[in-house]
Write a protein that holds these residues in place. Structure first.
Motif, PDB file in Angstrom:
ATOM      1  N   ASP A  36      31.709  57.017  41.958  1.00 25.76           N
ATOM      2  CA  ASP A  36      32.488  57.117  43.204  1.00 25.76           C
ATOM      3  C   ASP A  36      32.713  55.729  43.809  1.00 25.76           C
ATOM      4  O   ASP A  36      33.808  55.415  44.280  1.00 25.76           O
ATOM      5  CB  ASP A  36      31.782  58.026  44.216  1.00 25.76           C
ATOM      6  N   THR A  37      31.672  54.922  43.799  1.00 27.11           N
ATOM      7  CA  THR A  37      31.783  53.561  44.336  1.00 27.11           C
ATOM      8  C   THR A  37      32.739  52.733  43.480  1.00 27.11           C
ATOM      9  O   THR A  37      33.565  51.982  44.019  1.00 27.11           O
ATOM     10  CB  THR A  37      30.390  52.902  44.385  1.00 27.11           C
ATOM     11  N   MET A  38      32.629  52.867  42.172  1.00 25.95           N
ATOM     12  CA  MET A  38      33.531  52.126  41.280  1.00 25.95           C
ATOM     13  C   MET A  38      34.985  52.528  41.534  1.00 25.95           C
ATOM     14  O   MET A  38      35.876  51.676  41.522  1.00 25.95           O
ATOM     15  CB  MET A  38      33.147  52.366  39.813  1.00 25.95           C
ATOM     16  N   HIS A  39      35.210  53.818  41.789  1.00 21.47           N
ATOM     17  CA  HIS A  39      36.570  54.289  42.092  1.00 21.47           C
ATOM     18  C   HIS A  39      37.091  53.616  43.362  1.00 21.47           C
ATOM     19  O   HIS A  39      38.229  53.124  43.402  1.00 21.47           O
ATOM     20  CB  HIS A  39      36.584  55.812  42.247  1.00 21.47           C
ATOM     21  N   ILE A  40      36.271  53.604  44.404  1.00 24.76           N
ATOM     22  CA  ILE A  40      36.688  53.024  45.693  1.00 24.76           C
ATOM     23  C   ILE A  40      37.044  51.546  45.525  1.00 24.76           C
ATOM     24  O   ILE A  40      38.129  51.106  45.924  1.00 24.76           O
ATOM     25  CB  ILE A  40      35.578  53.217  46.746  1.00 24.76           C
ATOM     26  N   PHE A  41      36.135  50.782  44.937  1.00 21.91           N
ATOM     27  CA  PHE A  41      36.357  49.343  44.850  1.00 21.91           C
ATOM     28  C   PHE A  41      37.417  48.966  43.811  1.00 21.91           C
ATOM     29  O   PHE A  41      38.120  47.974  43.990  1.00 21.91           O
ATOM     30  CB  PHE A  41      35.028  48.610  44.643  1.00 21.91           C
ATOM     31  N   SER A  42      37.583  49.758  42.767  1.00 24.42           N
ATOM     32  CA  SER A  42      38.652  49.465  41.809  1.00 24.42           C
ATOM     33  C   SER A  42      40.017  49.829  42.396  1.00 24.42           C
ATOM     34  O   SER A  42      41.010  49.135  42.127  1.00 24.42           O
ATOM     35  CB  SER A  42      38.421  50.174  40.475  1.00 24.42           C
ATOM     36  N   THR A  43      40.073  50.880  43.220  1.00 28.27           N
ATOM     37  CA  THR A  43      41.329  51.229  43.891  1.00 28.27           C
ATOM     38  C   THR A  43      41.763  50.105  44.827  1.00 28.27           C
ATOM     39  O   THR A  43      42.919  49.678  44.820  1.00 28.27           O
ATOM     40  CB  THR A  43      41.173  52.552  44.688  1.00 28.27           C
ATOM     41  N   ILE A  44      40.811  49.610  45.618  1.00 27.21           N
ATOM     42  CA  ILE A  44      41.119  48.509  46.533  1.00 27.21           C
ATOM     43  C   ILE A  44      41.432  47.234  45.744  1.00 27.21           C
ATOM     44  O   ILE A  44      42.366  46.497  46.076  1.00 27.21           O
ATOM     45  CB  ILE A  44      39.956  48.286  47.519  1.00 27.21           C
ATOM     46  N   GLY A  45      40.662  46.986  44.680  1.00 26.81           N
ATOM     47  CA  GLY A  45      40.902  45.805  43.853  1.00 26.81           C
ATOM     48  C   GLY A  45      42.281  45.816  43.223  1.00 26.81           C
ATOM     49  O   GLY A  45      42.967  44.782  43.171  1.00 26.81           O
ATOM     50  N   SER A  46      42.717  46.981  42.744  1.00 25.54           N
ATOM     51  CA  SER A  46      44.069  47.097  42.165  1.00 25.54           C
ATOM     52  C   SER A  46      45.129  46.815  43.212  1.00 25.54           C
ATOM     53  O   SER A  46      46.121  46.127  42.942  1.00 25.54           O
ATOM     54  CB  SER A  46      44.282  48.499  41.588  1.00 25.54           C
ATOM     55  N   LEU A  52      47.960  40.680  46.981  1.00 28.39           N
ATOM     56  CA  LEU A  52      47.426  39.382  47.397  1.00 28.39           C
ATOM     57  C   LEU A  52      47.295  38.417  46.222  1.00 28.39           C
ATOM     58  O   LEU A  52      47.975  37.404  46.177  1.00 28.39           O
ATOM     59  CB  LEU A  52      46.063  39.558  48.075  1.00 28.39           C
ATOM     60  N   SER A  53      46.407  38.744  45.312  1.00 27.26           N
ATOM     61  CA  SER A  53      46.135  37.853  44.187  1.00 27.26           C
ATOM     62  C   SER A  53      45.443  38.640  43.079  1.00 27.26           C
ATOM     63  O   SER A  53      44.509  39.403  43.349  1.00 27.26           O
ATOM     64  CB  SER A  53      45.230  36.713  44.664  1.00 27.26           C
ATOM     65  N   VAL A  54      45.878  38.428  41.869  1.00 27.71           N
ATOM     66  CA  VAL A  54      45.268  39.107  40.723  1.00 27.71           C
ATOM     67  C   VAL A  54      43.786  38.752  40.627  1.00 27.71           C
ATOM     68  O   VAL A  54      42.929  39.626  40.446  1.00 27.71           O
ATOM     69  CB  VAL A  54      46.012  38.755  39.413  1.00 27.71           C
ATOM     70  N   ASP A  55      43.473  37.466  40.780  1.00 29.47           N
ATOM     71  CA  ASP A  55      42.072  37.030  40.672  1.00 29.47           C
ATOM     72  C   ASP A  55      41.211  37.658  41.769  1.00 29.47           C
ATOM     73  O   ASP A  55      40.098  38.121  41.500  1.00 29.47           O
ATOM     74  CB  ASP A  55      41.966  35.503  40.736  1.00 29.47           C
ATOM     75  N   LEU A  56      41.717  37.678  42.993  1.00 26.90           N
ATOM     76  CA  LEU A  56      40.968  38.283  44.096  1.00 26.90           C
ATOM     77  C   LEU A  56      40.779  39.770  43.857  1.00 26.90           C
ATOM     78  O   LEU A  56      39.689  40.320  44.070  1.00 26.90           O
ATOM     79  CB  LEU A  56      41.684  38.043  45.427  1.00 26.90           C
ATOM     80  N   GLY A  57      41.820  40.429  43.406  1.00 28.85           N
ATOM     81  CA  GLY A  57      41.732  41.861  43.119  1.00 28.85           C
ATOM     82  C   GLY A  57      40.726  42.168  42.029  1.00 28.85           C
ATOM     83  O   GLY A  57      39.915  43.097  42.162  1.00 28.85           O
ATOM     84  N   ASN A  58      40.746  41.374  40.956  1.00 21.93           N
ATOM     85  CA  ASN A  58      39.783  41.574  39.877  1.00 21.93           C
ATOM     86  C   ASN A  58      38.351  41.315  40.347  1.00 21.93           C
ATOM     87  O   ASN A  58      37.436  42.049  39.996  1.00 21.93           O
ATOM     88  CB  ASN A  58      40.117  40.670  38.677  1.00 21.93           C
ATOM     89  N   PHE A  59      38.184  40.259  41.153  1.00 23.08           N
ATOM     90  CA  PHE A  59      36.853  39.957  41.696  1.00 23.08           C
ATOM     91  C   PHE A  59      36.361  41.112  42.558  1.00 23.08           C
ATOM     92  O   PHE A  59      35.221  41.557  42.438  1.00 23.08           O
ATOM     93  CB  PHE A  59      36.868  38.659  42.518  1.00 23.08           C
ATOM     94  N   PHE A  60      37.232  41.605  43.447  1.00 20.73           N
ATOM     95  CA  PHE A  60      36.830  42.693  44.352  1.00 20.73           C
ATOM     96  C   PHE A  60      36.504  43.965  43.582  1.00 20.73           C
ATOM     97  O   PHE A  60      35.536  44.651  43.894  1.00 20.73           O
ATOM     98  CB  PHE A  60      37.916  42.960  45.395  1.00 20.73           C
ATOM     99  N   ALA A  61      37.301  44.268  42.577  1.00 20.00           N
ATOM    100  CA  ALA A  61      37.035  45.465  41.773  1.00 20.00           C
ATOM    101  C   ALA A  61      35.692  45.362  41.069  1.00 20.00           C
ATOM    102  O   ALA A  61      34.953  46.345  40.968  1.00 20.00           O
ATOM    103  CB  ALA A  61      38.158  45.678  40.757  1.00 20.00           C
ATOM    104  N   GLN A  62      35.359  44.165  40.597  1.00 15.41           N
ATOM    105  CA  GLN A  62      34.121  43.989  39.843  1.00 15.41           C
ATOM    106  C   GLN A  62      32.902  43.773  40.733  1.00 15.41           C
ATOM    107  O   GLN A  62      31.820  44.304  40.459  1.00 15.41           O
ATOM    108  CB  GLN A  62      34.264  42.808  38.884  1.00 15.41           C
TER     109      GLN A  62
END
Length: 174
Positions: A36-46, A52-62
């Protein structure tokens, strides 16, 4: 009869208990890679990656869950730390009420800041108010918890600023 100072102090500790309960109960989810947590943070990261930024999104998702979980843990420890001062006061007869109030001001601001981010992501990203994952809905409970802590963190700040003022008046009167 309860004094204004006593009412503020009790209200402050009730708010601290709620915030700490919510933050600390989410820690195992944030640090364990729960689906569930991975879903939340990967949704926001995507969303971040496309807006904003691909790198920021990937960092946030991970790493977003760990960063947020660490901030919530640190804030919980900050909010609960005046318990040590309270115990010390009981044993020594000293009064650290002004310091306890200042710590709760900072903890209230930190709590509200963290949850302002959560509320933003619920409202302005595909995450939504009601989180849907694998056909299950949280019924908006995460959003409501975030809103409650955003508001109560500000209330905690305000009532503890009032406690600081009351304590200052008492110190000047002595």
């Amino acid at each position: 009869m309860l004094t204004k100072k006593r009412i503020y102090t009790i209200a402050s500790w009730v708010i601290v208990a709620w915030i700490a309960k919510v933050f600390l109960s989410s820690i195992p989810y944030k640090f364990s890679g729960h689906p569930d947590t991975m879903h939340i943070f990967s949704t926001i990261g995507s969303w971040m990656a496309t807006t904003l930024s691909v790198d920021l999104g990937n960092f946030f998702a991970q790493y977003g869950a760990i960063v947020v979980g660490t901030a919530e843990l640190a804030t919980s420890l900050l909010l609960l730390s005046p318990l040590v001062l309270l115990l010390k006061d009981k044993m020594s007869g000293q009064n650290s009420a002004p310091l306890r109030a200042k710590i709760h001001v900072l903890g209230g601001l930190a709590s509200s800041g963290i949850m302002a981010g959560a509320v933003f992501f619920h409202l302005f990203t595909p995450l939504g108010i009601e989180v849907l994952h694998e056909g299950k809905s949280d019924g908006g409970s995460l959003f409501m918890a975030a809103v409650s802590i955003l508001i109560l963190g500000l209330v905690l700040c305000v009532i503890n600023l009032k406690l600081c003022a009351i304590n200052l008046k008492q110190i000047k009167a002595e």
